[in-house]
Motif scaffolding. Structure first.
Motif, PDB file in Angstrom:
ATOM      1  N   GLU A 106       0.937  -1.182  -0.083  1.00 41.80           N
ATOM      2  CA  GLU A 106      -0.027   0.010   0.142  1.00 41.80           C
ATOM      3  C   GLU A 106       0.838   1.131  -0.039  1.00 41.80           C
ATOM      4  OE1 GLU A 106      -2.738   0.780   3.418  1.00 41.80           O
ATOM      5  OE2 GLU A 106      -3.971   1.680   2.028  1.00 41.80           O
ATOM      6  N   GLU A 107       1.873   1.342   0.764  1.00 46.26           N
ATOM      7  CA  GLU A 107       2.601   2.273   0.923  1.00 46.26           C
ATOM      8  C   GLU A 107       3.230   2.656  -0.291  1.00 46.26           C
ATOM      9  OE1 GLU A 107       3.339   4.813   2.787  1.00 46.26           O
ATOM     10  OE2 GLU A 107       5.008   5.605   1.625  1.00 46.26           O
ATOM     11  N   GLU A 108       4.136   1.618  -1.133  1.00 45.41           N
ATOM     12  CA  GLU A 108       4.553   1.779  -2.335  1.00 45.41           C
ATOM     13  C   GLU A 108       3.703   2.297  -3.476  1.00 45.41           C
ATOM     14  OE1 GLU A 108       6.411  -1.915  -3.254  1.00 45.41           O
ATOM     15  OE2 GLU A 108       7.597  -2.062  -1.631  1.00 45.41           O
ATOM     16  N   LEU A 109       2.503   1.578  -3.566  1.00 41.68           N
ATOM     17  CA  LEU A 109       1.555   1.887  -4.539  1.00 41.68           C
ATOM     18  C   LEU A 109       0.433   2.907  -4.551  1.00 41.68           C
ATOM     19  CD1 LEU A 109       0.932  -1.914  -5.208  1.00 41.68           C
ATOM     20  CD2 LEU A 109       2.656  -0.630  -6.195  1.00 41.68           C
ATOM     21  N   THR A 166       4.945   9.570   0.266  1.00 44.22           N
ATOM     22  CA  THR A 166       6.136   8.860   0.220  1.00 44.22           C
ATOM     23  C   THR A 166       6.142   7.563  -0.766  1.00 44.22           C
ATOM     24  OG1 THR A 166       5.304   7.765   2.219  1.00 44.22           O
ATOM     25  CG2 THR A 166       6.747   9.737   2.476  1.00 44.22           C
ATOM     26  N   SER A 167       5.094   7.434  -1.608  1.00 46.74           N
ATOM     27  CA  SER A 167       4.967   6.365  -2.349  1.00 46.74           C
ATOM     28  C   SER A 167       5.607   6.277  -3.702  1.00 46.74           C
ATOM     29  CB  SER A 167       3.364   6.075  -2.672  1.00 46.74           C
ATOM     30  OG  SER A 167       2.915   6.845  -3.851  1.00 46.74           O
ATOM     31  N   SER A 209      10.530   0.534  -6.837  1.00 50.99           N
ATOM     32  CA  SER A 209      10.456  -0.797  -6.221  1.00 50.99           C
ATOM     33  C   SER A 209      10.444  -1.727  -7.108  1.00 50.99           C
ATOM     34  CB  SER A 209       9.715  -0.976  -5.111  1.00 50.99           C
ATOM     35  OG  SER A 209       8.387  -1.044  -5.653  1.00 50.99           O
ATOM     36  N   GLU A 210      10.898  -3.023  -7.032  1.00 50.64           N
ATOM     37  CA  GLU A 210      10.662  -4.065  -8.118  1.00 50.64           C
ATOM     38  C   GLU A 210       8.904  -4.190  -8.197  1.00 50.64           C
ATOM     39  OE1 GLU A 210      12.794  -7.788  -7.264  1.00 50.64           O
ATOM     40  OE2 GLU A 210      14.653  -6.657  -7.139  1.00 50.64           O
ATOM     41  N   ASP A 211       8.432  -4.116  -7.012  1.00 48.80           N
ATOM     42  CA  ASP A 211       6.798  -4.488  -7.103  1.00 48.80           C
ATOM     43  C   ASP A 211       6.420  -3.336  -8.259  1.00 48.80           C
ATOM     44  OD1 ASP A 211       6.600  -6.224  -4.994  1.00 48.80           O
ATOM     45  OD2 ASP A 211       6.980  -4.508  -3.562  1.00 48.80           O
TER      46      ASP A 211
END
Ligand code: ADP
Ligand code: MG
Length: 347
Positions: free
Chosen positions: A70-73, A79-80, A96-98
């Protein structure tokens, strides 16, 4: 709010049924014990249920992973990865890789669905208010001008870096939950869990079969009466992912209903004859991308896709209240609605 309530009822009804078409097998008490976990993330009530002695540990790791994704996307968290990409003004951004994997998949699926899946629609979704709930019908000139920057083929990705044209912004809302489901399943397997089921809003993903060896029974909502189910399918090791026009929508003053899946051709809610699309397959990410894209493509486009890739199964509901399902699930599909249901003809 409607979406959240539906998410929960979908899950409950999805698990209410037991038994299935495969043979029952003897299991020990330990294998039968289950743990479940509720998480609210990605604007969705999520529920996970896992069986066996490592279930608790697997669920805790899965919960952490959901929050990390959730934080990355997230498109709204400053901060994502997505925020960084959307505020990059054309600069190269490390992700990120994700994030890189999902963007690559989004481009691939955009290509396979004639551009029906377009992650660069985000500025148009914002204009409609689908991102905030502050809904309005945009005027045509605004839509025309916003659509000039909508084109997923301009998203440049090289390894884990992303570059967008200056005015372009992306959102991965059409794929993020499918990927999250796949990642949860990996964590389950890594922890020795062989039987688990998760519901992430309209996405159900099953690992293995039920501990007694029977198939999971997953229900799909009736798009015309979203608090009831229209059909049940029996699955093992599958993602069952639905996009519908009832998930997030608003009614304008003149009574017109507008929903959250947009047609990249004109920036309006996709209205090509389908009100619900369920995609059943091995990979949650693929199924999630496709459920959104085929909703946009309409019946003929969805059937064309099935012809080109019969590894997926589909349940389509048309706006004239008919259910069409692919022959691959004919033995595991039960219609419990008053709508007619027939097998999709590929001739
Ligand atoms: P849900 O998120 O309700 O489970 P979907 O997987 O179908 O449903 O994703 C819908 C979301 O995808 C929308 O809320 C929006 O963020 C985004 N979206 C809408 N239309 C498109 C489209 N044509 N291509 C890509 N993303 C879209
Ligand atoms: Mg989707």
């Amino acid at each position: 709010m409607l979406k959240k309530v539906l998410a929960v009822t979908l899950f409950l009804s999805g698990l209410m049924f037991s038994g299935g078409c495969s043979e029952e097998k003897a299991v020990s008490e330990a294998d039968m014990s289950s743990s479940s976990r509720d998480v609210f993330a990605m604007d969705t009530f999520m529920n996970m249920k896992a069986y066996g002695s490592n279930a608790d540990i697997a669920l805790s790791e899965a919960e952490e992973r959901i929050l990390q994704l959730e934080e990355e996307l997230s498109v709204t968290s400053e901060t994502s990865d997505i925020w960084a990409v959307d505020h990059s003004s054309g600069a190269v951004v490390d992700v990120s890789e994700d994030t890189a994997l999902i963007i690559n998949k989004a481009i691939e699926m955009g290509n396979k669905t004639n551009g029906a899946l377009d992650i660069t629609l985000y500025p148009v979704l914002k204009e409609w208010g689908f991102t905030t709930g502050d809904y309005k019908v945009p005027d045509d000139n605004t839509l025309i001008s916003l659509l000039k920057n909508v084109d997923y083929s301009k998203v440049h990705i090289a390894e884990n870096t992303v570059t967008l044209p200056k005015e372009t912004e992306i959102d991965l809302g059409a794929l993020a939950k499918g990927y999250t489901g796949d990642e949860i399943m990996k964590i389950m397997e890594d922890n020795g869990v062989s039987s688990a089921i998760v519901s992430l809003g309209g996405n159900v993903q099953a690992l293995g079969s039920k501990p007694d060896g029977s198939n999971w029974k997953v229900s799909v909502r009736d798009p015309f009466a979203p608090d009831t189910d229209m059909c049940i399918i029996e699955v093992a090791d599958k993602a069952v992912i639905t996009s519908g026009n009832y998930e997030r929508y608003f009614t304008a003053e003149d009574g017109t209903v507008y929903w959250h899946i947009l047609d990249p051709k004109d920036g309006y809610p996709a209205d090509n004859g389908l009100v619900s699309v369920t995609v059943i397959g091995d990979c949650g990410l693929d199924c999630d991308a496709l459920s959104t894209a085929l909703f946009v493509e309409g019946y003929d486009g969805a059937v064309d896709f099935l012809r080109s890739d019969p590894s997926f199964d589909l349940i389509l509901v048309t706006d004239d209240r008919k259910i069409y399902y692919s022959s691959g699930i004919a033995d595991c599909f039960t219609n419990i609605s008053s709508m007619e249901a027939e097998v999709i003809s590929l001739d």
